[in-house]
Design a protein around this motif. Structure first.
Motif, PDB file in Angstrom:
ATOM      1  N   LEU A  93      26.345  33.755  35.827  1.00 16.37           N
ATOM      2  CA  LEU A  93      24.248  33.603  35.895  1.00 16.37           C
ATOM      3  C   LEU A  93      24.683  32.229  36.777  1.00 16.37           C
ATOM      4  CD1 LEU A  93      23.479  34.537  32.393  1.00 16.37           C
ATOM      5  CD2 LEU A  93      22.851  35.577  34.603  1.00 16.37           C
ATOM      6  N   ALA A  94      25.101  31.839  36.530  1.00 19.65           N
ATOM      7  CA  ALA A  94      25.067  30.065  37.128  1.00 19.65           C
ATOM      8  C   ALA A  94      25.437  29.995  38.939  1.00 19.65           C
ATOM      9  CB  ALA A  94      25.779  28.980  36.156  1.00 19.65           C
ATOM     10  N   LEU A  95      26.898  30.680  38.800  1.00 21.06           N
ATOM     11  CA  LEU A  95      27.055  30.980  40.445  1.00 21.06           C
ATOM     12  C   LEU A  95      26.642  32.003  40.353  1.00 21.06           C
ATOM     13  CD1 LEU A  95      30.796  30.395  39.591  1.00 21.06           C
ATOM     14  CD2 LEU A  95      29.687  28.558  40.034  1.00 21.06           C
ATOM     15  N   GLY A 105      28.635  29.725  46.761  1.00 26.94           N
ATOM     16  CA  GLY A 105      28.889  30.614  47.461  1.00 26.94           C
ATOM     17  C   GLY A 105      30.284  31.264  47.125  1.00 26.94           C
ATOM     18  N   LEU A 106      30.215  30.632  45.140  1.00 26.45           N
ATOM     19  CA  LEU A 106      31.807  30.450  44.672  1.00 26.45           C
ATOM     20  C   LEU A 106      32.090  31.352  43.579  1.00 26.45           C
ATOM     21  CD1 LEU A 106      31.592  26.583  42.924  1.00 26.45           C
ATOM     22  CD2 LEU A 106      33.514  27.663  44.626  1.00 26.45           C
ATOM     23  N   LEU A 107      31.116  32.684  43.381  1.00 23.30           N
ATOM     24  CA  LEU A 107      31.525  33.499  42.883  1.00 23.30           C
ATOM     25  C   LEU A 107      32.344  34.552  43.500  1.00 23.30           C
ATOM     26  CD1 LEU A 107      30.275  34.775  39.959  1.00 23.30           C
ATOM     27  CD2 LEU A 107      28.707  36.181  41.512  1.00 23.30           C
ATOM     28  N   TYR A 108      33.566  35.274  42.899  1.00 20.99           N
ATOM     29  CA  TYR A 108      34.251  36.289  42.782  1.00 20.99           C
ATOM     30  C   TYR A 108      34.820  34.993  43.687  1.00 20.99           C
ATOM     31  CZ  TYR A 108      31.409  39.133  41.684  1.00 20.99           C
ATOM     32  OH  TYR A 108      30.120  40.703  40.557  1.00 20.99           O
ATOM     33  N   SER A 109      35.379  33.742  43.035  1.00 23.49           N
ATOM     34  CA  SER A 109      36.222  32.919  44.028  1.00 23.49           C
ATOM     35  C   SER A 109      36.841  32.367  42.964  1.00 23.49           C
ATOM     36  CB  SER A 109      36.332  32.260  44.718  1.00 23.49           C
ATOM     37  OG  SER A 109      35.678  31.087  43.506  1.00 23.49           O
ATOM     38  N   PRO A 110      38.802  32.284  43.594  1.00 24.14           N
ATOM     39  CA  PRO A 110      39.681  31.361  42.111  1.00 24.14           C
ATOM     40  C   PRO A 110      38.496  30.424  41.220  1.00 24.14           C
ATOM     41  CG  PRO A 110      40.946  32.280  44.046  1.00 24.14           C
ATOM     42  CD  PRO A 110      39.742  32.283  44.519  1.00 24.14           C
ATOM     43  N   THR A 111      38.284  28.864  42.411  1.00 24.18           N
ATOM     44  CA  THR A 111      37.385  28.701  41.987  1.00 24.18           C
ATOM     45  C   THR A 111      36.481  29.106  40.916  1.00 24.18           C
ATOM     46  OG1 THR A 111      37.322  27.592  44.404  1.00 24.18           O
ATOM     47  CG2 THR A 111      35.792  25.941  42.598  1.00 24.18           C
ATOM     48  N   VAL A 181      40.559  37.740  29.458  1.00 27.87           N
ATOM     49  CA  VAL A 181      40.308  38.229  30.323  1.00 27.87           C
ATOM     50  C   VAL A 181      39.022  38.938  30.972  1.00 27.87           C
ATOM     51  CG1 VAL A 181      40.676  40.275  28.865  1.00 27.87           C
ATOM     52  CG2 VAL A 181      40.984  40.579  31.406  1.00 27.87           C
ATOM     53  N   GLY A 182      38.400  38.343  30.078  1.00 30.70           N
ATOM     54  CA  GLY A 182      36.695  38.383  30.190  1.00 30.70           C
ATOM     55  C   GLY A 182      36.446  37.812  30.795  1.00 30.70           C
ATOM     56  N   ALA A 183      36.464  36.588  30.788  1.00 34.57           N
ATOM     57  CA  ALA A 183      35.523  35.773  32.106  1.00 34.57           C
ATOM     58  C   ALA A 183      36.159  35.647  33.271  1.00 34.57           C
ATOM     59  CB  ALA A 183      35.912  34.061  31.569  1.00 34.57           C
ATOM     60  N   VAL A 184      37.923  36.119  33.968  1.00 31.80           N
ATOM     61  CA  VAL A 184      38.251  36.152  34.573  1.00 31.80           C
ATOM     62  C   VAL A 184      37.967  37.395  35.352  1.00 31.80           C
ATOM     63  CG1 VAL A 184      39.336  34.388  35.047  1.00 31.80           C
ATOM     64  CG2 VAL A 184      40.207  36.619  33.151  1.00 31.80           C
ATOM     65  N   MET A 185      37.812  38.634  34.923  1.00 27.54           N
ATOM     66  CA  MET A 185      37.257  39.472  35.407  1.00 27.54           C
ATOM     67  C   MET A 185      35.757  39.449  35.946  1.00 27.54           C
ATOM     68  SD  MET A 185      38.371  42.757  35.612  1.00 27.54           S
ATOM     69  CE  MET A 185      39.536  44.193  34.173  1.00 27.54           C
ATOM     70  N   ILE A 186      35.427  39.141  34.898  1.00 29.78           N
ATOM     71  CA  ILE A 186      34.156  38.779  35.463  1.00 29.78           C
ATOM     72  C   ILE A 186      32.984  38.024  36.817  1.00 29.78           C
ATOM     73  CG2 ILE A 186      31.247  38.140  34.777  1.00 29.78           C
ATOM     74  CD1 ILE A 186      32.344  39.327  32.006  1.00 29.78           C
ATOM     75  N   VAL A 187      34.264  37.125  36.565  1.00 32.61           N
ATOM     76  CA  VAL A 187      34.043  35.997  37.343  1.00 32.61           C
ATOM     77  C   VAL A 187      34.847  35.689  38.938  1.00 32.61           C
ATOM     78  CG1 VAL A 187      32.456  33.967  36.056  1.00 32.61           C
ATOM     79  CG2 VAL A 187      34.841  33.954  36.801  1.00 32.61           C
ATOM     80  N   GLY A 188      35.194  36.863  38.589  1.00 31.35           N
ATOM     81  CA  GLY A 188      36.836  36.296  39.565  1.00 31.35           C
ATOM     82  C   GLY A 188      36.836  37.649  40.474  1.00 31.35           C
ATOM     83  N   GLY A 189      35.732  39.124  39.854  1.00 31.32           N
ATOM     84  CA  GLY A 189      35.842  39.895  39.914  1.00 31.32           C
ATOM     85  C   GLY A 189      37.686  41.419  40.098  1.00 31.32           C
ATOM     86  N   ASN A 190      38.536  40.299  39.845  1.00 35.13           N
ATOM     87  CA  ASN A 190      40.012  41.482  39.815  1.00 35.13           C
ATOM     88  C   ASN A 190      40.123  42.142  41.186  1.00 35.13           C
ATOM     89  OD1 ASN A 190      41.918  41.988  39.108  1.00 35.13           O
ATOM     90  ND2 ASN A 190      41.674  44.011  38.523  1.00 35.13           N
ATOM     91  N   ILE A 191      39.690  41.429  42.498  1.00 37.71           N
ATOM     92  CA  ILE A 191      40.073  41.279  43.665  1.00 37.71           C
ATOM     93  C   ILE A 191      41.184  41.101  44.204  1.00 37.71           C
ATOM     94  CG2 ILE A 191      39.595  40.569  46.072  1.00 37.71           C
ATOM     95  CD1 ILE A 191      36.610  39.881  44.683  1.00 37.71           C
TER      96      ILE A 191
END
Ligand SMILES: Nc1ncnc2c1ncn2[C@@H]1O[C@H](COP(=O)(O)OP(=O)(O)O)[C@@H](O)[C@H]1O
Ligand SMILES: [Mg+2]
Lengths: 244, 239
Positions: A93-95, A105-111, A181-191
């Motif tokens: 939500l924050a990103l 523009g950080l969503l779906y990034s390693p950051t 696994v939950g947090a990195v999946m949601i904000v990283g997107g598992n690309i």
């Protein structure tokens, strides 16, 4: 070399050879290495941030007395059990574009993944550190107050004094970060090739039915966590024998 | 800061009366030894003077003032040892005095040399023996240059040679100009160190005399009983 040293040496050797073996077994698949590398990068970065902020926070909370402190301590302890998906959603939500930090523009990034895992391990490290340091503080408080040690100085001294016990706090944070696994999946997107880490890869491969790869990744993950713990334990044993 | 006047001091931690209207006046010179059986309230009195807990009644006046205007240091029966080097365990206590790093370092090295721990400055304090710990704690207090030094049973669990080393340091600190108030239940130590003796029993000062007069002829029945209880033991082991 006494028995305990020998045991530690064996465990380290086993761990190193174990991980090397697994990686070879996978025929040094570069994608696998990439996944393992990103996992380590994200979790260790989060661990650094969580430790750098969490330890002083815990120490400060341990030596401070103010109204509402007990409530804060209880809340912090409760945050240790914070579900990682909840953190994921909050950071999401924050990103996200419309969120307060959307412009970066950080969503779906390693950051983004580092941010989410930092938020996850910081309360854990702070809560464990608070307990450890408060115990030491109880013991030292009379002498500190007589000498006239200020609060900030006390925080520094206690962090230094408890440095070996505090590795436990850091290790707990490491375990939490590496295994969630939950947090990195949601904000990283598992690309693939960008934000895929071991835990999200395991989840994905399992759902695709590639159990062999899942199990292999699971073994690598466990070996790494075990290895880091063995190294930390050996260091701690050595240090506490040397420094009492 | 002196004379230190205590009048009607009462203290009942957890409801049990330990100090019950204690009166005492101390001058600013020499070594005063508080003598009393285990549980007579020696530690409690020292902690009250250090301001570590509030009294339940009575007054403490420091040269007429409510607070001491000179520096006060205390060495506890089990002194705190940070898991840091011997040097760091002295040096940190000098920070609040606003000294420069060079001054702190110089003072630390000086006191460590005077208590015979210079060669162990880099070792971890937690690895010291009981006697060395006590000397380190004295060095820490000494480095702070207190006007009043409170010592709680400084040799309670030490062997004779470690005890002697600690007693020598205590005399040197006095020579440096600090008033020393120490507790002990060891009569031999009191005879070796005391300029004056404060005998504590039943929550009060039963007797406050120069050491010479106290040991020649204790006035109170409680002190005589205490000395009779201790003396056979002391004769048996000292000779
Ligand atoms: N914080 C405290 N709470 C309850 N009781 C205490 C406390 N401090 C001291 N006491 C009691 O006061 C008595 C005197 O203790 P203390 O001053 O330590 O004696 P001494 O040092 O002469 O051996 C003891 O019976 C002890 O149990
Ligand atoms: Mg005592």
């Amino acid at each position: 070399m006494n028995m305990r040293h020998r045991n530690s040496a064996w465990l380290i050797a086993l761990t190193v050879f174990g991980s090397a073996g697994y990686l070879l077994l996978a025929d040094c698949d570069p994608r696998l290495l990439e996944i393992v590398g990103l996992s380590l990068f994200v979790s260790l970065s989060a661990l650094c941030i969580g430790t750098l902020l969490g330890l002083p926070l815990g120490a400060w909370l341990a030596v401070s007395r103010f109204p509402g402190r007990t409530a804060l301590v209880v809340a912090l302890n409760a945050l240790m059990g914070l579900p990682s998906v909840v953190v994921g959603v909050l950071v999401y939500l924050a990103l996200s574009r419309s969120g307060p930090l959307g412009s970066f523009g950080l969503l779906y990034s390693p950051t983004a993944m580092v941010i989410a895992q930092s938020a996850l391990v910081l309360p854990l490290i702070a809560a464990v550190a608070r307990q450890i340091i408060e115990d030491a503080w109880q013991e030292y408080a009379p002498e500190f107050s007589l000498i006239g040690i200020g609060r900030l100085h006390a925080v520094g001294l206690l962090l230094a004094d408890c440095r070996f016990s505090l590795t436990v706090a850091t290790l707990a944070g490491l375990g939490r970060a590496m295994s969630e696994v939950g947090a990195v999946m949601i904000v990283g997107g598992n690309i693939e090739g960008y934000t895929r880490v071991m835990t999200t890869a395991i989840a994905l491969e399992t759902s695709k039915g590639d159990l062999a790869l899942s199990i292999l990744l699971g073994c690598v993950l466990m070996t790494i966590i075990l290895g880091l713990n063995v190294i930390a334990h050996a260091l701690r044993t050595w240090a506490s024998r040397r420094y009492g | 800061m002196f004379p230190l006047r205590i009048s009607g001091l009462c203290c009942q931690p957890n409801g049990r009366i330990v100090l019950d209207g204690l009166d005492l006046e101390l001058s600013g010179e020499g070594i005063s030894v508080i003598l009393g059986a285990n549980g007579s309230g020696k530690t409690l009195l020292l902690r009250l003077l250090a301001g570590l807990l509030p009294a339940d009644g009575g007054t403490i006046r420091w040269g007429g003032a409510a607070r001491p205007d000179g520096r006060l240091a205390m060495v506890f029966q089990q002194p705190m040892m940070l898991r840091l080097s011997v040097h760091a365990n002295v040096e940190f206590a000098l920070h609040p005095q606003g000294l420069s790093a060079a001054e702190r370092n110089a003072r630390t090295n000086h006191v460590l040399a005077r208590v015979g721990l210079a060669h162990r400055a880099g070792d971890c304090a937690r690895l010291l023996s009981g006697g060395e710990r006590q000397r380190l704690a004295l060095a820490r207090a000494w480095a702070m240059r207190p006007r009043l030094l409170l010592l709680d049973e400084p040799t309670a669990s030490l062997d004779p040679s470690a005890t002697e080393a600690v007693e020598r340091i205590i005399r040197e600190i006095r020579t440096d100009g600090a008033k020393i108030l120490m507790s002990t239940h060891n009569l031999g130590q009191a005879t070796r160190l005391a300029d004056d003796v404060v005998f504590l029993a039943d929550g009060r000062v039963q007797e406050h005399e120069s050491a010479q007069r106290f040991f020649a002829r204790p006035q109170s029945a409680a002190a005589r009983a205490f000395m009779q209880g201790e003396l056979p033991w002391r004769i048996a082991f000292d000779h």
